[in-house]
Design a protein around this motif. Structure first.
Motif, PDB file in Angstrom:
ATOM      1  N   LEU A  54     -71.106  37.266  14.622  1.00 37.02           N
ATOM      2  CA  LEU A  54     -72.087  36.192  14.729  1.00 37.02           C
ATOM      3  C   LEU A  54     -71.585  35.055  15.612  1.00 37.02           C
ATOM      4  O   LEU A  54     -72.381  34.302  16.156  1.00 37.02           O
ATOM      5  N   VAL A  55     -70.253  34.956  15.794  1.00 34.36           N
ATOM      6  CA  VAL A  55     -69.709  33.948  16.707  1.00 34.36           C
ATOM      7  C   VAL A  55     -70.101  34.243  18.154  1.00 34.36           C
ATOM      8  O   VAL A  55     -69.939  33.383  19.022  1.00 34.36           O
ATOM      9  N   ASP A  56     -70.630  35.428  18.413  1.00 30.69           N
ATOM     10  CA  ASP A  56     -71.056  35.796  19.761  1.00 30.69           C
ATOM     11  C   ASP A  56     -72.452  35.273  20.102  1.00 30.69           C
ATOM     12  O   ASP A  56     -72.863  35.312  21.261  1.00 30.69           O
ATOM     13  N   ILE A  57     -73.189  34.794  19.120  1.00 35.17           N
ATOM     14  CA  ILE A  57     -74.568  34.358  19.366  1.00 35.17           C
ATOM     15  C   ILE A  57     -74.614  33.115  20.256  1.00 35.17           C
ATOM     16  O   ILE A  57     -75.366  33.085  21.242  1.00 35.17           O
ATOM     17  N   ALA A  58     -73.842  32.091  19.931  1.00 34.51           N
ATOM     18  CA  ALA A  58     -73.883  30.855  20.733  1.00 34.51           C
ATOM     19  C   ALA A  58     -73.509  31.102  22.192  1.00 34.51           C
ATOM     20  O   ALA A  58     -74.233  30.660  23.095  1.00 34.51           O
ATOM     21  N   PRO A  59     -72.414  31.827  22.488  1.00 37.86           N
ATOM     22  CA  PRO A  59     -72.111  32.086  23.903  1.00 37.86           C
ATOM     23  C   PRO A  59     -73.191  32.908  24.603  1.00 37.86           C
ATOM     24  O   PRO A  59     -73.439  32.725  25.788  1.00 37.86           O
ATOM     25  N   THR A  60     -73.826  33.794  23.855  1.00 41.04           N
ATOM     26  CA  THR A  60     -74.915  34.597  24.430  1.00 41.04           C
ATOM     27  C   THR A  60     -76.067  33.699  24.855  1.00 41.04           C
ATOM     28  O   THR A  60     -76.588  33.817  25.979  1.00 41.04           O
ATOM     29  N   TYR A  64     -77.434  33.016  28.784  1.00 40.79           N
ATOM     30  CA  TYR A  64     -78.831  33.224  29.178  1.00 40.79           C
ATOM     31  C   TYR A  64     -79.440  31.946  29.759  1.00 40.79           C
ATOM     32  O   TYR A  64     -80.282  31.999  30.658  1.00 40.79           O
ATOM     33  N   LEU A  65     -79.021  30.797  29.254  1.00 39.88           N
ATOM     34  CA  LEU A  65     -79.547  29.523  29.749  1.00 39.88           C
ATOM     35  C   LEU A  65     -78.825  29.036  31.008  1.00 39.88           C
ATOM     36  O   LEU A  65     -79.188  28.012  31.571  1.00 39.88           O
ATOM     37  N   GLY A  66     -77.784  29.746  31.411  1.00 36.31           N
ATOM     38  CA  GLY A  66     -77.030  29.355  32.592  1.00 36.31           C
ATOM     39  C   GLY A  66     -76.104  28.185  32.354  1.00 36.31           C
ATOM     40  O   GLY A  66     -75.726  27.485  33.290  1.00 36.31           O
ATOM     41  N   ILE A  67     -75.719  27.977  31.101  1.00 36.96           N
ATOM     42  CA  ILE A  67     -74.826  26.876  30.734  1.00 36.96           C
ATOM     43  C   ILE A  67     -73.419  27.438  30.551  1.00 36.96           C
ATOM     44  O   ILE A  67     -73.233  28.474  29.911  1.00 36.96           O
ATOM     45  N   GLU A  68     -72.429  26.741  31.090  1.00 34.99           N
ATOM     46  CA  GLU A  68     -71.046  27.193  30.981  1.00 34.99           C
ATOM     47  C   GLU A  68     -70.615  27.268  29.518  1.00 34.99           C
ATOM     48  O   GLU A  68     -70.877  26.358  28.730  1.00 34.99           O
ATOM     49  N   ILE A  69     -69.939  28.342  29.165  1.00 38.33           N
ATOM     50  CA  ILE A  69     -69.472  28.549  27.796  1.00 38.33           C
ATOM     51  C   ILE A  69     -68.163  27.770  27.625  1.00 38.33           C
ATOM     52  O   ILE A  69     -67.208  27.989  28.368  1.00 38.33           O
ATOM     53  N   PRO A  70     -68.112  26.847  26.660  1.00 35.83           N
ATOM     54  CA  PRO A  70     -66.884  26.065  26.453  1.00 35.83           C
ATOM     55  C   PRO A  70     -65.686  26.953  26.122  1.00 35.83           C
ATOM     56  O   PRO A  70     -65.835  27.994  25.468  1.00 35.83           O
ATOM     57  N   ASP A  71     -64.518  26.541  26.564  1.00 36.10           N
ATOM     58  CA  ASP A  71     -63.298  27.309  26.331  1.00 36.10           C
ATOM     59  C   ASP A  71     -62.967  27.454  24.849  1.00 36.10           C
ATOM     60  O   ASP A  71     -62.326  28.418  24.441  1.00 36.10           O
ATOM     61  N   ASN A  72     -63.393  26.491  24.031  1.00 33.02           N
ATOM     62  CA  ASN A  72     -63.040  26.547  22.617  1.00 33.02           C
ATOM     63  C   ASN A  72     -63.957  27.452  21.788  1.00 33.02           C
ATOM     64  O   ASN A  72     -63.758  27.596  20.594  1.00 33.02           O
ATOM     65  N   PHE A  73     -64.960  28.077  22.402  1.00 38.19           N
ATOM     66  CA  PHE A  73     -65.806  29.033  21.691  1.00 38.19           C
ATOM     67  C   PHE A  73     -64.998  30.294  21.423  1.00 38.19           C
ATOM     68  O   PHE A  73     -64.339  30.817  22.317  1.00 38.19           O
ATOM     69  N   GLU A  74     -65.058  30.788  20.202  1.00 37.24           N
ATOM     70  CA  GLU A  74     -64.326  32.007  19.857  1.00 37.24           C
ATOM     71  C   GLU A  74     -65.092  33.262  20.235  1.00 37.24           C
ATOM     72  O   GLU A  74     -64.498  34.294  20.485  1.00 37.24           O
TER      73      GLU A  74
END
Length: 169
Positions: A54-60, A64-74
């Motif tokens: 479920l930690v993969d949902i936010a980066p997904t 899709y929105l073209g927003i850079e994924i923060p480095d601290n996202f697991e």
């Protein structure tokens, strides 16, 4: 854009129906931690059988929105697998605990599952030969170093995040 929606359906936990002696969701067995995850991006359909969390949902969503994924996202974006690409990912973590009581951290790869319990009653399962997690192998063999290191690293992060050692041991 409203004409190109991204729809995600999931759950926060499953339920144990006496599978391992309980009838709730206070365990780290697959019947509780394995939940449906349906993602519809408007174009791609299919089934991805790889390990995700479920930690993969936010980066997904961010990808899709073209927003850079923060480095601290697991988590990792699932956009690639949704589009049919392979994804390599570290083992998935989950945790469960009682306030001021027993605490567990589960680390699961495709074929192995290690559950650390703060009371020392650890568990290890070979999911290839025992997908129902009925034969605890912890007295016969050690978890892989990869799973042990991920659990220890997660445990240390929790302690540094404000939980006390007394609550975790």
């Amino acid at each position: 854009e409203l004409n190109d929606p991204l729809v995600i359906i999931t759950a926060d936990h499953g339920e144990e129906f006496i599978d391992h002696g309980g009838a709730a969701h206070g365990t780290l067995y697959d019947e509780v931690i394995s939940v449906p995850l349906l993602i519809q991006d408007g174009e791609n359909t299919g089934v991805y059988d790889g390990l995700v969390g479920l930690v993969d949902i936010a980066p997904t969503i961010l990808e899709y929105l073209g927003i850079e994924i923060p480095d601290n996202f697991e988590g990792q974006s699932l956009k690639g697998p949704i589009e049919g690409n392979e994804m390599e990912r570290p083992p998935v973590l989950s945790e469960w605990g009682e306030p001021q009581g027993t605490f567990g951290i589960m680390c699961r790869s495709t074929g192995e599952k290690y559950i650390y319990w703060s009371d020392g009653d650890d568990e290890l399962y070979d999911l290839g030969t025992d997908p129902d997690e009925k034969q605890n192998l912890i007295d016969e063999t050690e978890p892989s170093e990869n799973l042990k290191q991920r659990v220890e690293s997660h445990r240390e992060r929790i302690i540094e995040g404000g939980d006390t050692e007394a609550e975790m041991v």
